[in-house]
Design a protein around this motif. Structure first.
Motif, PDB file in Angstrom:
ATOM      1  N   THR A 277      41.572 -29.608   0.779  1.00  0.00           N
ATOM      2  CA  THR A 277      41.697 -30.065  -0.607  1.00  0.00           C
ATOM      3  C   THR A 277      40.641 -31.085  -0.996  1.00  0.00           C
ATOM      4  N   ASN A 278      39.797 -31.490  -0.035  1.00  0.00           N
ATOM      5  CA  ASN A 278      38.663 -32.360  -0.366  1.00  0.00           C
ATOM      6  C   ASN A 278      37.539 -32.127   0.642  1.00  0.00           C
ATOM      7  N   ILE A 279      36.358 -32.619   0.321  1.00  0.00           N
ATOM      8  CA  ILE A 279      35.174 -32.319   1.130  1.00  0.00           C
ATOM      9  C   ILE A 279      35.256 -32.947   2.515  1.00  0.00           C
ATOM     10  N   SER A 280      35.901 -34.099   2.623  1.00  0.00           N
ATOM     11  CA  SER A 280      36.037 -34.744   3.931  1.00  0.00           C
ATOM     12  C   SER A 280      36.897 -33.898   4.867  1.00  0.00           C
ATOM     13  N   ASP A 281      38.005 -33.396   4.332  1.00  0.00           N
ATOM     14  CA  ASP A 281      38.879 -32.543   5.127  1.00  0.00           C
ATOM     15  C   ASP A 281      38.173 -31.235   5.482  1.00  0.00           C
ATOM     16  N   PHE A 282      37.350 -30.714   4.568  1.00  0.00           N
ATOM     17  CA  PHE A 282      36.599 -29.491   4.823  1.00  0.00           C
ATOM     18  C   PHE A 282      35.706 -29.646   6.047  1.00  0.00           C
ATOM     19  N   TRP A 283      34.993 -30.771   6.124  1.00  0.00           N
ATOM     20  CA  TRP A 283      34.069 -30.962   7.240  1.00  0.00           C
ATOM     21  C   TRP A 283      34.783 -31.336   8.539  1.00  0.00           C
ATOM     22  N   ARG A 284      36.044 -31.691   8.474  1.00  0.00           N
ATOM     23  CA  ARG A 284      36.826 -31.849   9.700  1.00  0.00           C
ATOM     24  C   ARG A 284      37.208 -30.497  10.277  1.00  0.00           C
TER      25      ARG A 284
END
Length: 482
Positions: A277-284
């Motif tokens: 749901t956000n770019i930080s979570d995407f890159w995790r």
């Protein structure tokens, strides 16, 4: 000799048989067989670079021992670490980036009216160099920071670097996780072996069914984008985003599953990133082994040195890290800009204080909330648009592609939308993401060991039939060029 080829099957089946029969009595025998197989596998890809791989193994092995030997002399320790950094980074700069820097320099002096005739060098890119170089770099840094002890066993260290399931496209393994497994004799585990086969099947489905069918649509659109309607260009960007994900996650799942067949567990490299749901979570969840490497060895020390600048220092550290993430992917300004954009996307999260928030969407439920669905959709559109720079040959081409989307025919029906190839591919994508969504809380996308035997075998047969009827042959993976 890619994983989805008959040649690879012919190669790996005898290795598996020998490994669990004649070589199962000791870890030394197991490691000898795996190392010999790994060197053969790499030589098959390009025997000329086998000597480069061996040189990298020897030099990094002895540098790590030297770093630890000089534990009481910090200056000498740093000297050997710097030698290792120069050697490993130098390999990348020469083989992967020399022509890029040379061409950029010539273009720069041309701006000032200095003409220069030049030809680029014919420098071949060794397969997997970005992956095994980052792995050895991390190993040296961990030894220097005393997070691990250097290996005194050349055989074990060589296998750590050259292990064939991950040598060409990762995951980028950490010694703290992989070395203990190499240092012990592996006992056969039926559960792990079957789970590995499951993961290979899922990776094969992602690659030759999803990625390759998406490629048959995305490639013609990107190659002739000037002649396409805006709506068709949107469709091309959509199919390419899915292709990129299915191609690399498919390889990663096959590599991880293959390694399980030998009793060695590699780290997870993708964890349903499009359900973020956000770019930080995407890159995790996207290319996890590269992201964690960059966070540990680039972002953390950089942000620590800039901590006095508070949020501005944090933003600078994030952007610099993601510029390097982009540049790691290839010698082209498109990759640099791709990384820059991803770094910029973090800025709102930094100022809102939500950069470190991460949770599984709709945990314990089947349907997400409306807010979660909207966030996932908007993030996917953002990623899809940014992937245009990843796919394009130049920044100018990517910008022209995006500008062409916003033409008068943006709301027209995309060309070919209702032909059988498009409709079948969309249906296959739906199946792909339905299964991923259903398993988003599990260790991998096709972990169905808790199903009853009828459902498990029905799932195997279903995927096998999809591969049989809709699979397309391919001898390349997108990330082999990195």
């Amino acid at each position: 000799m890619v994983f989805n080829s008959i040649k690879f099957v012919v190669f790996v089946l005898p290795v598996l048989f020998l490994y669990w029969s004649f070589f199962k009595k000791s870890k030394v025998a197991q490691n000898v067989l795996l190392l010999a197989s790994s060197l053969f596998f790499y030589a098959w890809a390009d025997w000329r670079f086998l000597f480069l791989l061996i040189a990298s193994i020897i030099i990094n092995y002895y540098l790590a021992l030297k770093i630890r030997k000089e534990v009481d002399d910090e200056a000498k320790q740093r000297r050997f670490l710097y030698i290792g950094l120069v050697f490993n980074v130098g390999l990348l700069l020469y083989f992967k980036y020399f022509n890029f820097f040379y061409e950029s320099f010539v273009e720069l002096i041309n701006v000032f009216g200095i003409t220069s005739s030049y030809t680029t060098l014919s420098i071949l890119l060794p397969l997997g160099i970005s992956f095994f170089t980052f792995q050895t770099l991390g190993y040296l840094i961990d030894v220097y920071n005393e997070e691990i002890d250097p290996s005194h066993n050349f055989l074990e260290f060589s296998l750590f670097v050259a292990y064939f399931p991950k040598i060409l496209s990762g995951p980028i393994e950490r010694a703290t996780k992989m070395m203990p497994q190499i240092q012990e004799k592996r006992a056969f585990s039926y559960e792990l072996f079957v789970d590995g086969l499951r993961q290979i099947l899922w990776g094969l489905f992602a690659k030759i069914v999803i990625a390759e069918n998406c490629a048959t649509i995305a490639n013609p659109i990107f190659n002739n984008y000037e002649d396409q309607s805006g709506s068709t260009l949107i469709l091309g960007a959509f199919f390419y985003a899915i292709q990129l994900y299915a191609d690399f996650s498919g390889y990663s799942n096959m590599a991880i599953g293959l390694s399980k067949l030998f009793g060695i567990q590699l780290m997870r490299n993708f964890a349903t990133p499009f359900f973020s749901t956000n770019i930080s979570d995407f890159w995790r969840k996207w290319h996890i082994s590269l992201t964690t490497w960059m966070m540990d060895y680039v972002f953390t020390p950089l942000s620590f040195s800039l901590r006095s600048y508070q949020k501005n220092g944090l933003i600078i550290s994030i952007i610099a890290t993601f510029v390097l993430v982009g540049f790691w992917h290839g010698a082209n300004w498109t990759f640099v800009f791709y990384g820059l954009l991803h770094g910029i996307y973090f800025i709102p999260l930094v100022y809102s204080g939500k950069m470190n928030t991460s949770e599984i969407v709709a945990k314990g439920k089947f349907f997400p909330s409306i807010i979660e669905f909207i966030k996932m959709l908007l993030l996917f559109i953002l990623i899809m648009a940014t992937d245009i720079f990843f796919r394009a040959n130049s920044i100018k081409e990517a910008i022209n592609y995006i500008i062409s989307i916003f033409s008068d025919d943006i709301f027209s029906i995309p060309q070919g939308l209702f032909n059988s190839n498009y409709l079948i591919t969309i249906f296959l994508i739906f199946i792909f993401f339905f299964i991923e969504w259903n398993n988003r809380e599990k260790k991998h996308d096709f972990e169905i060991n808790n199903y009853n035997i009828f459902l498990r075998w029905s799932s195997y047969v279903f995927l096998f039939l999809l591969i049989l009827f809709f699979g397309k042959s391919s001898e390349t993976f997108i990330y082999f060029q990195f």
